[in-house]
Design an enzyme around this catalytic site. Structure first.
Site, short mmCIF file in Angstrom:
data_model
loop_
_atom_site.label_atom_id
_atom_site.label_comp_id
_atom_site.label_asym_id
_atom_site.label_seq_id
_atom_site.Cartn_x
_atom_site.Cartn_y
_atom_site.Cartn_z
N HIS A 239 0.85 -1.20 0.00
CA HIS A 239 0.00 0.00 0.00
C HIS A 239 0.89 1.25 0.00
O HIS A 239 1.90 1.27 0.69
CB HIS A 239 -0.88 -0.02 1.26
CG HIS A 239 -1.93 1.03 1.28
ND1 HIS A 239 -1.67 2.34 1.63
CD2 HIS A 239 -3.25 0.97 0.99
CE1 HIS A 239 -2.80 3.03 1.55
NE2 HIS A 239 -3.78 2.23 1.17
N CYS A 277 -3.70 2.61 -4.58
CA CYS A 277 -4.69 3.36 -3.81
C CYS A 277 -4.77 4.76 -4.39
O CYS A 277 -3.88 5.59 -4.18
CB CYS A 277 -4.30 3.40 -2.33
SG CYS A 277 -5.41 4.43 -1.35
N HIS A 304 -7.66 0.27 -4.52
CA HIS A 304 -8.46 1.08 -3.61
C HIS A 304 -8.96 2.26 -4.41
O HIS A 304 -8.16 3.10 -4.82
CB HIS A 304 -7.60 1.62 -2.47
CG HIS A 304 -7.26 0.61 -1.42
ND1 HIS A 304 -6.54 0.93 -0.29
CD2 HIS A 304 -7.60 -0.69 -1.30
CE1 HIS A 304 -6.42 -0.16 0.46
NE2 HIS A 304 -7.05 -1.16 -0.13
N ASP A 360 -12.85 2.75 -1.41
CA ASP A 360 -12.05 3.12 -0.24
C ASP A 360 -12.67 4.35 0.41
O ASP A 360 -13.03 5.30 -0.27
CB ASP A 360 -10.62 3.41 -0.70
CG ASP A 360 -9.65 3.43 0.46
OD1 ASP A 360 -10.00 2.90 1.53
OD2 ASP A 360 -8.54 3.96 0.30
N HIS A 361 -12.78 4.28 1.70
CA HIS A 361 -13.35 5.37 2.49
C HIS A 361 -14.70 5.79 1.91
O HIS A 361 -15.19 5.27 0.93
CB HIS A 361 -12.43 6.58 2.59
CG HIS A 361 -11.11 6.23 3.22
ND1 HIS A 361 -10.16 7.17 3.54
CD2 HIS A 361 -10.57 5.05 3.61
CE1 HIS A 361 -9.11 6.57 4.08
NE2 HIS A 361 -9.35 5.28 4.13
N TYR A 377 -14.89 4.88 7.28
CA TYR A 377 -15.50 3.62 6.85
C TYR A 377 -16.98 3.52 7.18
O TYR A 377 -17.44 2.56 7.78
CB TYR A 377 -14.72 2.43 7.44
CG TYR A 377 -13.35 2.30 6.82
CD1 TYR A 377 -13.18 1.55 5.65
CD2 TYR A 377 -12.25 2.95 7.35
CE1 TYR A 377 -11.94 1.46 5.05
CE2 TYR A 377 -11.01 2.87 6.75
CZ TYR A 377 -10.86 2.12 5.60
OH TYR A 377 -9.63 2.03 4.99
C1 DNO Z 1 -6.69 3.49 5.43
C2 DNO Z 1 -6.02 2.38 4.81
C3 DNO Z 1 -4.66 2.05 5.39
C4 DNO Z 1 -4.22 0.72 4.83
C5 DNO Z 1 -2.85 0.29 5.23
C6 DNO Z 1 -2.47 -0.92 4.43
O1 DNO Z 1 -7.84 3.66 5.27
O2 DNO Z 1 -5.99 2.50 3.45
O3 DNO Z 1 -4.73 1.99 6.77
O4 DNO Z 1 -5.10 -0.26 5.26
O5 DNO Z 1 -1.93 1.29 5.04
O6 DNO Z 1 -1.34 -1.50 4.95
#
Ligand code: DNO
Length: 409
Positions: A239, A277, A304, A360-361, A377
């Site tokens: 990530h 991401c 992501h 994501d989020h 989340y």
């Molecule tokens: C936040 C996430 C991060 C992710 C870590 C992966 O929302 O994208 O906390 O889970 O960095 O290792």
């Protein structure tokens, strides 16, 4: 694309039933209760799989544990200090156990001390929705005056230092405490919860480690785990740094396309891959997300999909988390590139042609504002994001898509 959804385990206020109703096909989860550096046992993995497999009334959820996020990498491994060799052995044992349980995609990160960092976890938008935000002036105020890191002065120019001083002066004690809590006291997904003194001790432990050293340690780590992952048929995916700039004087080495290219070349195996991401990387104007998907797509094992709105043109600046189709990343172009990569893999006969993605989020909207799930989340904000992304995937995958594009000229 396999549509997945992050679940923090049974204490998550968004349930397996909710995930099923959002239309996700798989779950992204981690054993947050297992200490960093310890082995994820077959029993603990099986328990989480069983929790994912059922709905509240006991009927099958049809969901599987598709991706691990994250298998944490200890600070000792990142620094090559203390028990780091034992931690690498434990990480390898966890890989074996996960693979034996049928879980083949494993996300991790290599950010020293702090995982993702925001100054505001519930920033109010004009609509009344809230979102997460990174405000560089607030962050500088924290660094210079609350953490009071001696070397911080060199990291901000005079105008920013003055603005940070003014910002701090205008904050109540409660506001200062909230800012400190937002930045360091532990965010969702982070196993550790820090006090300011913990952070100071961690920073001191990194004093001799610059970006080159950290990168070399990452390559050593990958040298120790990637061959095993390859044998097991497991895909590792790193990530990116969030935000993708150095913070608190700590080095960060997974912030740009060049960073990724270096690491992928250094340990050249299909098992050594990326979590692309778009939200993390998109906080920098020089990261071209659709282009990264085109050029690095072969090794993108997890996506992501998230969008940020950069509030300034600076390389390092303030930003907030925008709606999934708003913000500065061209999400349609990014999804188009991901679909082309899937088609390419399918033509090659790759078993892993379907790339797992998750919305994501999300912004807190409607009942999210009272449900108080993990920051970033929410149930409904993510459901809205997933629905929008799914709409784009469906439209771009439709057999009429090419003709429509041609007709438009
Ligand atoms: C936040 C996430 C991060 C992710 C870590 C992966 O929302 O994208 O906390 O889970 O960095 O290792």
């Amino acid at each position: 694309m396999k549509q997945t959804w992050r679940w923090f385990g049974p204490q998550d206020r968004v349930s397996i039933d909710d995930i099923r109703q959002a239309g996700a096909a798989g779950v992204v989860s981690a054993l947050h209760h297992v200490a960093t550096g310890a082995v994820w046992t077959p029993e603990a993995i099986a328990t989480r799989q069983a929790e994912i497999a059922v709905m509240r009334d006991g009927s099958p959820s049809t969901l599987d544990w598709a991706v691990v996020e994250s298998l944490p990498v200890s600070e000792d491994i990142k620094r090559q200090t203390g028990a780091w060799r034992d931690h690498v052995a434990a990480w390898r044992a966890s890989l074996r156990n996960l693979s034996a349980a049928g879980i083949g995609t494993i996300c991790y990160n290599f950010m020293p001390v702090l995982d993702w960092t925001r100054t505001d976890l519930a920033w109010r938008l004009a609509s009344g929705a809230t979102c997460m935000r990174f405000d560089l002036t607030d962050f500088a105020a924290f660094d210079l005056h609350i953490l009071a890191r001696p070397a911080a002065v060199a990291d901000y120019d005079e105008a920013l230092r003055e603005a940070a001083g003014r910002r701090l002066a205008g904050m109540s004690a409660a506001a200062r405490d909230r800012l400190a809590r937002n930045v360091v006291y532990g965010l969702p997904g982070a196993a550790e919860h820090f006090t300011l003194d913990d952070v100071r001790a961690h920073l001191a432990a990194y004093s001799g480690i610059d970006a080159d050293r950290l990168r070399a340690n990452l390559i050593d780590f990958l040298g120790a785990v990637v061959p095993l992952a390859e044998d097991l048929g497991v895909r590792l995916c790193c990530h990116p740094d969030d935000p993708p700039v150095p913070l608190l004087g700590l080095p960060r080495v997974m912030s740009t396309e060049a960073d990724y290219a270096t690491i992928l070349r250094a340990v050249d195996s299909p098992a050594n891959g990326i979590t692309l991401c778009s939200g993390s990387l998109g906080a920098r104007p020089d990261n071209d997300l659709p282009g990264m998907m085109e050029r690095l797509g072969d090794r993108v094992h997890f996506l992501h999909l998230r969008n940020v709105k950069r509030e300034t043109a600076a390389l390092r600046g303030s930003f907030h988390e925008a709606g999934h189709l708003e913000g500065d990343t061209d999400m349609v172009a990014l999804i188009g590139a991901a679909l082309r990569e899937e088609a390419r893999r399918r033509a090659e006969g790759r078993a892993d042609w379907s790339i797992p993605m998750r919305p994501d989020h999300g912004q807190d909207i409607l009942d999210d504002l009272t449900r108080q799930a993990q920051p970033g989340y929410p149930a409904i904000g993510r459901l809205k994001g997933l629905a929008e992304l799914r709409g784009i995937i469906t439209a771009l995958s439709h057999k009429g898509a090419a003709e429509n594009a041609t007709a438009r000229g």
